[in-house]
Design a protein around this motif. Structure first.
Motif, mmCIF file in Angstrom:
data_model
loop_
_atom_site.group_PDB
_atom_site.id
_atom_site.type_symbol
_atom_site.label_atom_id
_atom_site.label_comp_id
_atom_site.label_asym_id
_atom_site.label_seq_id
_atom_site.Cartn_x
_atom_site.Cartn_y
_atom_site.Cartn_z
ATOM 1 N N SER A 1 -32.190 -7.519 -7.919
ATOM 2 C CA SER A 1 -32.166 -7.787 -6.487
ATOM 3 C C SER A 1 -31.004 -7.038 -5.843
ATOM 4 N N LYS A 2 -31.031 -6.979 -4.502
ATOM 5 C CA LYS A 2 -29.968 -6.293 -3.768
ATOM 6 C C LYS A 2 -28.646 -7.028 -3.944
ATOM 7 N N LYS A 3 -27.587 -6.277 -4.120
ATOM 8 C CA LYS A 3 -26.259 -6.854 -4.193
ATOM 9 C C LYS A 3 -25.756 -7.025 -2.763
ATOM 10 N N ILE A 4 -25.334 -8.222 -2.414
ATOM 11 C CA ILE A 4 -24.857 -8.514 -1.073
ATOM 12 C C ILE A 4 -23.378 -8.870 -1.157
ATOM 13 N N LYS B 1 -25.070 -5.040 2.551
ATOM 14 C CA LYS B 1 -25.555 -4.592 1.258
ATOM 15 C C LYS B 1 -24.365 -4.033 0.505
#
Length: 70
Positions: free
Chosen positions: A3-6, A27
């Motif tokens: 998943s996207k790293k936030i 992001k």
């Protein structure tokens, strides 16, 4: 697929010698001064009491999504 790293981090928006920082969720690999997902808070270090505001609902929402505070 990961998943996207936030990240939750400061974004400087103040003038020369007058810093004001927005606390934003972005992001993870974004450069400074780019689009962000949402504004989580505000920090003004030059006040005598160092004004600091965080929207706890918004912060909790992003932390549940896996955001990392930097």
């Amino acid at each position: 697929m990961p998943s996207k790293k936030i990240s939750i981090r400061f974004e400087r928006v103040g003038r020369y010698k007058n810093p004001i920082y927005n606390i934003v969720a972005v992001k993870g690999n974004r450069k400074h001064h780019t689009k962000f997902y949402s504004k989580v808070g505000l920090y003004i270090p030059l006040y005598t009491s160092r004004f600091f505001f965080i929207n706890l609902k918004e912060l909790g929402f992003w932390l549940k999504k896996g955001a990392v505070i930097k």
